[in-house]
Design an enzyme around this catalytic site. Structure first.
Site, PDB file in Angstrom:
ATOM      1  N   ASP A  56      11.349   9.275 -17.624  1.00 41.95           N
ATOM      2  CA  ASP A  56      10.403   8.335 -17.025  1.00 41.95           C
ATOM      3  C   ASP A  56      11.131   7.043 -16.740  1.00 41.95           C
ATOM      4  O   ASP A  56      11.898   6.568 -17.580  1.00 41.95           O
ATOM      5  CB  ASP A  56       9.223   8.095 -17.982  1.00 41.95           C
ATOM      6  CG  ASP A  56       8.062   7.435 -17.257  1.00 41.95           C
ATOM      7  OD1 ASP A  56       8.251   6.347 -16.675  1.00 41.95           O
ATOM      8  OD2 ASP A  56       6.963   8.010 -17.260  1.00 41.95           O
ATOM      9  N   SER A 123      11.124  -0.808   1.467  1.00 38.25           N
ATOM     10  CA  SER A 123       9.958  -0.514   2.311  1.00 38.25           C
ATOM     11  C   SER A 123       9.694  -1.618   3.332  1.00 38.25           C
ATOM     12  O   SER A 123       9.897  -2.807   3.058  1.00 38.25           O
ATOM     13  CB  SER A 123       8.739  -0.376   1.397  1.00 38.25           C
ATOM     14  OG  SER A 123       7.543  -0.440   2.141  1.00 38.25           O
ATOM     15  N   GLU A 125       6.931  -2.674   3.853  1.00 41.53           N
ATOM     16  CA  GLU A 125       5.902  -3.540   3.261  1.00 41.53           C
ATOM     17  C   GLU A 125       6.502  -4.873   2.815  1.00 41.53           C
ATOM     18  O   GLU A 125       5.781  -5.847   2.617  1.00 41.53           O
ATOM     19  CB  GLU A 125       5.233  -2.854   2.068  1.00 41.53           C
ATOM     20  CG  GLU A 125       4.166  -1.855   2.444  1.00 41.53           C
ATOM     21  CD  GLU A 125       2.953  -2.483   3.122  1.00 41.53           C
ATOM     22  OE1 GLU A 125       2.290  -3.314   2.495  1.00 41.53           O
ATOM     23  OE2 GLU A 125       2.683  -2.146   4.282  1.00 41.53           O
ATOM     24  N   TYR A 147       2.587  -4.405  -4.522  1.00 42.95           N
ATOM     25  CA  TYR A 147       3.573  -3.360  -4.208  1.00 42.95           C
ATOM     26  C   TYR A 147       4.736  -3.946  -3.411  1.00 42.95           C
ATOM     27  O   TYR A 147       5.904  -3.728  -3.722  1.00 42.95           O
ATOM     28  CB  TYR A 147       2.898  -2.235  -3.410  1.00 42.95           C
ATOM     29  CG  TYR A 147       3.873  -1.240  -2.804  1.00 42.95           C
ATOM     30  CD1 TYR A 147       4.414  -0.212  -3.558  1.00 42.95           C
ATOM     31  CD2 TYR A 147       4.265  -1.363  -1.464  1.00 42.95           C
ATOM     32  CE1 TYR A 147       5.324   0.688  -2.996  1.00 42.95           C
ATOM     33  CE2 TYR A 147       5.167  -0.469  -0.905  1.00 42.95           C
ATOM     34  CZ  TYR A 147       5.693   0.551  -1.668  1.00 42.95           C
ATOM     35  OH  TYR A 147       6.594   1.424  -1.112  1.00 42.95           O
ATOM     36  N   ASN A 176       6.782   3.256   7.679  1.00 44.59           N
ATOM     37  CA  ASN A 176       5.891   4.354   7.266  1.00 44.59           C
ATOM     38  C   ASN A 176       6.367   5.689   7.835  1.00 44.59           C
ATOM     39  O   ASN A 176       6.648   5.787   9.025  1.00 44.59           O
ATOM     40  CB  ASN A 176       4.464   4.127   7.777  1.00 44.59           C
ATOM     41  CG  ASN A 176       3.839   2.864   7.229  1.00 44.59           C
ATOM     42  OD1 ASN A 176       4.419   1.787   7.322  1.00 44.59           O
ATOM     43  ND2 ASN A 176       2.657   2.994   6.669  1.00 44.59           N
ATOM     44  N   ARG A 182       2.212  14.449   2.968  1.00 45.09           N
ATOM     45  CA  ARG A 182       1.804  13.087   2.615  1.00 45.09           C
ATOM     46  C   ARG A 182       0.609  13.151   1.658  1.00 45.09           C
ATOM     47  O   ARG A 182      -0.287  14.007   1.823  1.00 45.09           O
ATOM     48  CB  ARG A 182       1.413  12.364   3.904  1.00 45.09           C
ATOM     49  CG  ARG A 182       1.048  10.906   3.777  1.00 45.09           C
ATOM     50  CD  ARG A 182       2.132  10.066   3.191  1.00 45.09           C
ATOM     51  NE  ARG A 182       2.285   8.778   3.850  1.00 45.09           N
ATOM     52  CZ  ARG A 182       2.843   7.733   3.258  1.00 45.09           C
ATOM     53  NH1 ARG A 182       3.288   7.824   2.012  1.00 45.09           N
ATOM     54  NH2 ARG A 182       2.995   6.596   3.911  1.00 45.09           N
ATOM     55  N   THR A 188      -2.950   8.318   7.250  1.00 48.39           N
ATOM     56  CA  THR A 188      -2.704   9.401   8.222  1.00 48.39           C
ATOM     57  C   THR A 188      -3.227  10.734   7.693  1.00 48.39           C
ATOM     58  O   THR A 188      -3.916  11.473   8.383  1.00 48.39           O
ATOM     59  CB  THR A 188      -1.193   9.540   8.505  1.00 48.39           C
ATOM     60  OG1 THR A 188      -0.524   9.759   7.260  1.00 48.39           O
ATOM     61  CG2 THR A 188      -0.638   8.306   9.194  1.00 48.39           C
ATOM     62  N   LYS A 190      -5.339  11.161   5.238  1.00 47.63           N
ATOM     63  CA  LYS A 190      -6.790  11.088   5.034  1.00 47.63           C
ATOM     64  C   LYS A 190      -7.496  11.460   6.340  1.00 47.63           C
ATOM     65  O   LYS A 190      -8.490  12.195   6.346  1.00 47.63           O
ATOM     66  CB  LYS A 190      -7.161   9.665   4.599  1.00 47.63           C
ATOM     67  CG  LYS A 190      -8.597   9.490   4.180  1.00 47.63           C
ATOM     68  CD  LYS A 190      -8.801   8.107   3.592  1.00 47.63           C
ATOM     69  CE  LYS A 190     -10.270   7.837   3.328  1.00 47.63           C
ATOM     70  NZ  LYS A 190     -10.501   6.455   2.860  1.00 47.63           N
ATOM     71  N   ARG A 276      -8.357  -4.396   2.596  1.00 43.42           N
ATOM     72  CA  ARG A 276      -7.474  -4.878   1.528  1.00 43.42           C
ATOM     73  C   ARG A 276      -7.607  -6.389   1.326  1.00 43.42           C
ATOM     74  O   ARG A 276      -7.915  -7.105   2.286  1.00 43.42           O
ATOM     75  CB  ARG A 276      -6.026  -4.520   1.872  1.00 43.42           C
ATOM     76  CG  ARG A 276      -5.876  -3.014   1.945  1.00 43.42           C
ATOM     77  CD  ARG A 276      -4.504  -2.542   2.347  1.00 43.42           C
ATOM     78  NE  ARG A 276      -4.544  -1.080   2.338  1.00 43.42           N
ATOM     79  CZ  ARG A 276      -3.499  -0.291   2.527  1.00 43.42           C
ATOM     80  NH1 ARG A 276      -2.308  -0.821   2.738  1.00 43.42           N
ATOM     81  NH2 ARG A 276      -3.627   1.020   2.481  1.00 43.42           N
ATOM     82  N   PRO A 277      -7.324  -6.876   0.110  1.00 45.97           N
ATOM     83  CA  PRO A 277      -7.412  -8.320  -0.141  1.00 45.97           C
ATOM     84  C   PRO A 277      -6.502  -9.122   0.790  1.00 45.97           C
ATOM     85  O   PRO A 277      -6.839 -10.228   1.187  1.00 45.97           O
ATOM     86  CB  PRO A 277      -6.942  -8.464  -1.591  1.00 45.97           C
ATOM     87  CG  PRO A 277      -7.102  -7.119  -2.200  1.00 45.97           C
ATOM     88  CD  PRO A 277      -6.968  -6.111  -1.093  1.00 45.97           C
TER      89      PRO A 277
END
Ligand code: NAP
Ligand code: F7E
Length: 320
Positions: A56, A123, A125, A147, A176, A182, A188, A190, A276-277
């Site tokens: 882990d 990423s 992001e 994240y 992405n 996925r 996508t 979903k 999202r916030p």
């Protein structure tokens, strides 16, 4: 025979990377964490050809032992808490996995075998509230979620170990990338899962959040090839991996429903609780450095990706 260790091998990218490295003739080791039930769906088809070891990212000694046992020449660090909304509800845990987990792996490499080549899954992001468009390796970061903040830490700690200890660390800033493998909570999948279930009469609607967000979406199978290429270079450097095109969530929805002959307006419900916030509104990457230095380019275009994912979900839902 070269040996590679993949953390996050049970995830989307880990499973494609394992396929890719096996085809290249690698001996592949995967780090998996203990769970009460096994979660090996994505690697079932190669289970007998890879070595799985329990460890882990939160447990330093387990990571050290894993490197001693597997003796890899290459480590691909793909394990992370990767779902952006969960990073707001579990921000500390996200930081421990996605940020500090990187340092634990780097420390283990420094201790066990500093010749190991290390890939860090950075990423897009990290660009968040973008400072320029398109985004390249020199674009300043402005993350918009816990994240994204954790990934910025992982990115810079990898650079820092490269500069402090001369480790071969590279960071792939991947935009992405999607596939039939996925996770179903990402937008996508979903959508394509929802389209398949609606088409086959197993659902009546799909609830989504912000349809205006735009992403630079590519195919995961193309992106794992870039990870490998980065570790084969003479010098460790960081690269943006992207298609250079962006599309809105609504465009993805329209194409996916159109492929099965349905009008999306009859089935999509916008649910404000899924907003999202803080949102990342628009991402578009410039992968010209990867094209020039790695000879990398994406092979699957947006429309083909949407169709591939819808078709795979139709097939799966038909048989469940
Ligand atoms: P994913 O499908 O969510 O897979 C994440 C993997 O990390 C799973 O195998 C998960 O194991 C493992 N993991 C999480 N926490 C762990 C821990 N504490 N110890 C050991 N393993 C742990 O993610 P992905 O889409 O394949 O993405 C791979 C990596 O690239 C991630 O780091 C992600 O943040 C990053 N990334 C992804 C994208 C993208 O568009 N897909 C873009 C840029 C960067 P379990 O199966 O046990 O949960
Ligand atoms: O959201 C909007 C949502 O969760 C994309 C991770 O792999 O890529 C991924 O992060 C967009 C966002 O991916 C829903 O607001 C609308 O603007 O598919 P996503 P992500 O947040 O871009 C990056 C590069 C990573 O590194 C991450 O690990 O879609 N959206 N409606 C929705 N998103 C979700 N999940 N669900 C919806 O219902």
């Amino acid at each position: 025979m070269k040996r590679a260790l993949i953390t996050g091998i049970t995830g989307q990218d880990g499973s494609y990377l394992a396929d890719f490295l096996l085809a290249k003739g690698y001996e592949v080791f995967g780090m998996v964490r203990r769970a009460s039930t096994e979660n090996f769906e994505r690697i079932e088809h190669i289970r007998s050809r890879i070595h799985l070891h329990q460890a882990d990212l939160l447990d330093q000694l387990s990571v050290i032992e894993l490197l001693k046992e597997s003796k890899p020449q290459e480590v691909y660090n793909l394990a992370a808490q990767s779902f952006v909304p969960t990073s707001w509800t579990q921000p500390t845990l996200t930081g421990e996995f996605t940020a500090l987990g990187v340092t634990k792996m780097l420390e283990a490499i420094k201790l066990v075998d500093p010749a190991i080549r290390f890939y860090q899954a950075s990423s897009s992001e990290m660009f968040g509230k973008v400072q320029e468009t398109p985004q390249n390796e020199n674009t300043p970061f402005y993350p918009r979620s816990p994240y994204g903040v954790a990934k910025v830490y992982g990115h810079f700690i990898s650079i820092n170990y490269r500069e402090s200890y001369n480790l071969f660390c590279v960071s792939g800033i991947l935009f992405n990338h999607e596939s039939p493998r996925r996770g179903k909570e990402f937008v996508t999948r979903k959508i394509t899962d929802g389209v398949a279930r609606i088409k086959l009469g197993k659902a009546n609607e799909v609830r989504l959040g912000n349809l205006d967000a735009q992403r630079d979406w590519g195919f995961a199978g193309d992106y794992v090839r870039a990870m490998w290429l980065m570790l084969q270079q003479h010098q460790p450097e960081d690269y943006v991996i992207a298609t250079g095109q962006s599309h809105s969530v609504q465009e993805f929805v329209e194409l996916a429903f159109k492929h099965v002959g349905l009008d999306w307006r009859n089935y999509v419900i916008v649910d404000p609780s899924l907003f999202r916030p803080a949102e990342v509104n628009h991402l578009r990457g410039d992968a010209s450095k990867a094209a020039q230095k790695l000879g990398w380019k994406p092979e699957i275009a947006f429309e083909e990706l949407v169709v591939k994912m819808v078709e795979a979900d139709l097939e799966r839902v038909r048989h469940t």
